[in-house]
Design an enzyme around this catalytic site. Structure first.
Site, PDB file in Angstrom:
ATOM      1  N   ARG A  44       0.841  -1.219   0.000  1.00 27.02           N
ATOM      2  CA  ARG A  44       0.000   0.000   0.000  1.00 27.02           C
ATOM      3  C   ARG A  44       0.861   1.248   0.000  1.00 27.02           C
ATOM      4  O   ARG A  44       0.433   2.309  -0.414  1.00 27.02           O
ATOM      5  CB  ARG A  44      -0.815   0.060   1.293  1.00 27.02           C
ATOM      6  CG  ARG A  44      -2.013  -0.797   1.333  1.00 27.02           C
ATOM      7  CD  ARG A  44      -2.561  -0.751   2.756  1.00 27.02           C
ATOM      8  NE  ARG A  44      -3.726  -1.592   2.856  1.00 27.02           N
ATOM      9  CZ  ARG A  44      -4.960  -1.177   2.595  1.00 27.02           C
ATOM     10  NH1 ARG A  44      -5.189   0.061   2.254  1.00 27.02           N
ATOM     11  NH2 ARG A  44      -5.984  -2.006   2.702  1.00 27.02           N
ATOM     12  N   LYS A 144      -3.171 -19.408   4.762  1.00 24.41           N
ATOM     13  CA  LYS A 144      -4.117 -19.725   5.823  1.00 24.41           C
ATOM     14  C   LYS A 144      -4.167 -18.578   6.838  1.00 24.41           C
ATOM     15  O   LYS A 144      -3.217 -17.800   6.856  1.00 24.41           O
ATOM     16  CB  LYS A 144      -3.706 -21.021   6.525  1.00 24.41           C
ATOM     17  CG  LYS A 144      -2.231 -21.003   6.985  1.00 24.41           C
ATOM     18  CD  LYS A 144      -1.980 -21.927   8.100  1.00 24.41           C
ATOM     19  CE  LYS A 144      -2.217 -21.316   9.440  1.00 24.41           C
ATOM     20  NZ  LYS A 144      -1.233 -20.334   9.912  1.00 24.41           N
ATOM     21  N   GLU A 212       5.850 -24.425  20.102  1.00 30.66           N
ATOM     22  CA  GLU A 212       6.859 -23.433  19.711  1.00 30.66           C
ATOM     23  C   GLU A 212       7.379 -22.695  20.936  1.00 30.66           C
ATOM     24  O   GLU A 212       6.636 -22.512  21.913  1.00 30.66           O
ATOM     25  CB  GLU A 212       6.240 -22.403  18.773  1.00 30.66           C
ATOM     26  CG  GLU A 212       5.790 -22.943  17.447  1.00 30.66           C
ATOM     27  CD  GLU A 212       5.257 -21.815  16.588  1.00 30.66           C
ATOM     28  OE1 GLU A 212       5.957 -21.401  15.663  1.00 30.66           O
ATOM     29  OE2 GLU A 212       4.140 -21.344  16.857  1.00 30.66           O
ATOM     30  N   ASP A 231      -4.916 -20.715  14.102  1.00 27.25           N
ATOM     31  CA  ASP A 231      -3.578 -20.571  13.524  1.00 27.25           C
ATOM     32  C   ASP A 231      -2.954 -21.933  13.202  1.00 27.25           C
ATOM     33  O   ASP A 231      -2.275 -22.094  12.199  1.00 27.25           O
ATOM     34  CB  ASP A 231      -2.686 -19.800  14.518  1.00 27.25           C
ATOM     35  CG  ASP A 231      -1.349 -19.407  13.913  1.00 27.25           C
ATOM     36  OD1 ASP A 231      -1.303 -19.179  12.685  1.00 27.25           O
ATOM     37  OD2 ASP A 231      -0.342 -19.335  14.648  1.00 27.25           O
ATOM     38  N   HIS A 236      -2.659 -26.818  10.011  1.00 26.74           N
ATOM     39  CA  HIS A 236      -1.515 -27.732  10.110  1.00 26.74           C
ATOM     40  C   HIS A 236      -1.850 -29.059  10.796  1.00 26.74           C
ATOM     41  O   HIS A 236      -1.508 -30.131  10.308  1.00 26.74           O
ATOM     42  CB  HIS A 236      -0.367 -27.078  10.887  1.00 26.74           C
ATOM     43  CG  HIS A 236       0.061 -25.747  10.338  1.00 26.74           C
ATOM     44  ND1 HIS A 236       0.030 -25.451   9.007  1.00 26.74           N
ATOM     45  CD2 HIS A 236       0.551 -24.632  10.952  1.00 26.74           C
ATOM     46  CE1 HIS A 236       0.470 -24.219   8.817  1.00 26.74           C
ATOM     47  NE2 HIS A 236       0.786 -23.702   9.985  1.00 26.74           N
ATOM     48  N   LYS A 326      10.739 -26.141  20.583  1.00 30.20           N
ATOM     49  CA  LYS A 326      10.147 -26.026  19.250  1.00 30.20           C
ATOM     50  C   LYS A 326      10.150 -27.439  18.689  1.00 30.20           C
ATOM     51  O   LYS A 326      11.226 -28.030  18.459  1.00 30.20           O
ATOM     52  CB  LYS A 326      11.002 -25.099  18.380  1.00 30.20           C
ATOM     53  CG  LYS A 326      10.787 -25.228  16.881  1.00 30.20           C
ATOM     54  CD  LYS A 326       9.731 -24.296  16.367  1.00 30.20           C
ATOM     55  CE  LYS A 326       9.597 -24.387  14.858  1.00 30.20           C
ATOM     56  NZ  LYS A 326       8.382 -23.767  14.353  1.00 30.20           N
TER      57      LYS A 326
HETATM   58  C1  BG6 Z   1       2.466 -20.409  10.732  1.00 34.46           C
HETATM   59  C2  BG6 Z   1       1.812 -19.794  11.930  1.00 34.46           C
HETATM   60  O1  BG6 Z   1       1.504 -21.014   9.903  1.00 34.46           O
HETATM   61  O2  BG6 Z   1       3.411 -21.391  11.146  1.00 34.46           O
HETATM   62  C3  BG6 Z   1       2.834 -19.231  12.903  1.00 34.46           C
HETATM   63  O3  BG6 Z   1       0.935 -18.751  11.511  1.00 34.46           O
HETATM   64  C4  BG6 Z   1       3.885 -20.263  13.238  1.00 34.46           C
HETATM   65  O4  BG6 Z   1       2.187 -18.764  14.082  1.00 34.46           O
HETATM   66  C5  BG6 Z   1       4.456 -20.876  11.970  1.00 34.46           C
HETATM   67  O5  BG6 Z   1       4.911 -19.654  14.015  1.00 34.46           O
HETATM   68  C6  BG6 Z   1       5.386 -22.024  12.296  1.00 34.46           C
HETATM   69  O6  BG6 Z   1       5.935 -22.504  11.126  1.00 34.46           O
HETATM   70  P1  BG6 Z   1       7.275 -23.363  11.171  1.00 34.46           P
HETATM   71  O7  BG6 Z   1       7.457 -23.825   9.775  1.00 34.46           O
HETATM   72  O8  BG6 Z   1       8.350 -22.419  11.639  1.00 34.46           O
HETATM   73  O9  BG6 Z   1       7.045 -24.462  12.150  1.00 34.46           O
END
Ligand code: BG6
Length: 447
Positions: A44, A144, A212, A231, A236, A326
């Site tokens: 924008r 998404k 995470e 999310d 996922h 993570k």
């Molecule tokens: C995204 C989410 O789809 O995936 C985020 O919106 C998340 O919140 C991310 O941190 C994690 O992706 P990856 O590939 O780092 O596990």
């Protein structure tokens, strides 16, 4: 391959800087995309392309420790920016003029990547169509979440359907593009010893968790509208669950894979508030500057599947931010009647990709005592010479090649919203039952 044109709406956003542009850098640096590829960054506001390139360099350095100047040079040459107001139809005619000017002898494939929240899609999609940017050479890539609930997802699907053919729509779920997620299906297809026991008669529990360490990382307004359920779970986790439990597709065509996933998802029972846990990490409210927020940063759900094949198998989905690790893994626990020890098959999706199988063994000694021992395979040591492709590289390359296998179909999207709709609306009403945890907590602390 003809050089494609990739138009990114939301070029200054976090996703584009951290994932899309670094993925394009890798694809260009490794000749997976032609040097003549064009990237048009839409914003924008007036854009500083130099600043964008700096952030790409930083991201690549952080991940690879080295940033190839040739690759970066290719991104620089490919990238141009365009200031555009999503509500202004004339701006889309300017975009079309720019894209037409790239045409050589062969019309280039055009990818419109929506790296923006779903609330921003409608004017862009309508204006693309008004400007004639919805023809057979144009694909739409949608990030998404696809909508905010079942109803808005249906509305979004209807809007997109009015202007684009299904074969040109790519609904992204980058977890499907992770190497070990793809391996899950290959594993099920090509290791027949597991095929006959892949049912409720033998499998006690399927537990999928994606946790995470990071918090919402400056994405306050996105996360306030999203939360853990939308999310991660809607996309996922339900996608990973489908690949784990769906019937093996009749063949490996994109259509057959989608049919299996759709049939599986449509037979999941809707999640109920009584069998779900939600929590928020301490400090979240200050971070998003909303003292009354009851958005969940953690969710755990127990689901049931109605197919005879899965009657009695427990399904647990868990995700959270601000935790001690993570990690994404799919754990398939087999039945061992009346025993604590048992067989467990774990697919480590990330960070240390691999597969582990827990076995029951006799412990050495005069006693007949039993213990647990693991067979472990890890990708890194077994395939150290192979190139490791980032999920977003695969997303972009598959879309350029026109392969929809690893994208979500509209039936999948609607089915997964259907599973969550009742729970989500219950959670949206008030903060009843919302638990709290400290940053860096272990999930065991959130009971
Ligand atoms: C995204 C989410 O789809 O995936 C985020 O919106 C998340 O919140 C991310 O941190 C994690 O992706 P990856 O590939 O780092 O596990």
């Amino acid at each position: 391959m003809n050089a494609p044109v990739i138009v990114i709406f939301g070029i200054t956003g976090d996703l584009s800087k951290r994932k899309l542009l670094p993925a394009l850098y890798h694809l260009l640096a490794q000749d997976m995309l032609p040097e003549e590829t064009k990237i048009v960054g839409i914003s924008r506001h007036a854009l500083d392309a130099g600043e964008l390139l700096n952030s790409v360099e930083l991201c690549v350095l952080e991940k690879d420790n080295v940033c190839d100047p040739v690759g970066l040079g290719r991104v620089r040459n490919s990238l141009q920016s365009l200031q555009l107001d999503p509500e202004n139809a004339d701006d889309f005619h300017k975009l079309k003029e720019l894209l037409d000017s790239f045409d050589g002898d062969q019309p280039a494939r055009r990818l419109m990547y929506m790296s923006i929240p779903p609330s921003a899609y409608p004017p862009i999609i309508s204006n693309l169509a008004n400007a004639g940017l919805n023809d057979d050479r144009t694909s739409l890539l949608l990030e998404k979440p696809f909508g905010y609930d079942l109803e808005s997802a249906q509305n979004l699907i209807d809007l997109v359907d009015t202007h684009f053919q299904e074969e040109h729509i790519y609904r992204i779920d980058h977890y499907l593009d992770k190497e070990t997620a793809q391996n899950l299906l290959a594993f099920r297809l090509h290791n027949p010893i597991f095929a006959t026991i892949w049912n409720a008669g033998h499998i006690k529990q399927v537990y999928i968790r994606a946790i995470e360490k990071i918090g919402v990382e400056g994405r306050a307004s996105f996360y306030e509208q999203t939360g853990a359920l939308r999310d991660f779970v809607q996309s996922h986790l339900i996608q990973l669950l489908s690949i784990t439990m769906m019937d093996i597709p009749t063949d490996m065509s994109s259509q057959a894979i989608h049919t299996s996933k759709e049939n599986f998802m449509e037979q999941l029972e809707p999640a109920s508030p009584g069998s779900a846990v939600r929590a928020q990490y301490n400090g979240y409210k200050d971070e998003v500057n909303n003292p009354g927020s009851f958005v969940e940063t953690y969710a755990r759900l127990h689901l049931k599947h109605t197919a005879e094949r899965w009657q009695g198998t427990e399904i647990i989905l868990e995700t959270g931010k601000g935790l001690d690790d993570k990690r994404t893994e799919v754990i398939v626990e087999f039945k061992e009647p009346g025993e604590e020890l048992g067989n467990k098959l774990t697919f480590y999706i990330q960070p240390d990709e691999g597969i582990g199988l827990d076995l029951v063994v006799k412990e050495p000694g005069y006693e007949n005592s039993l213990g647990q021992a693991a067979l472990e395979f890890d990708y890194q040591s077994r395939f150290s010479d192979n190139q490791h492709i980032d999920a977003y590289e695969r997303v972009l390359l598959d879309a350029v090649r026109g392969d929809q296998s690893l994208f979500a179909s509209k039936r999948e999207v609607l089915a997964s919203w259907h599973v969550l709709d009742q729970l989500m609306h219950a959670w949206l009403k008030d903060g009843e039952g919302l638990k709290h945890y400290d940053l860096g907590a272990n999930t065991d602390a959130i009971s």
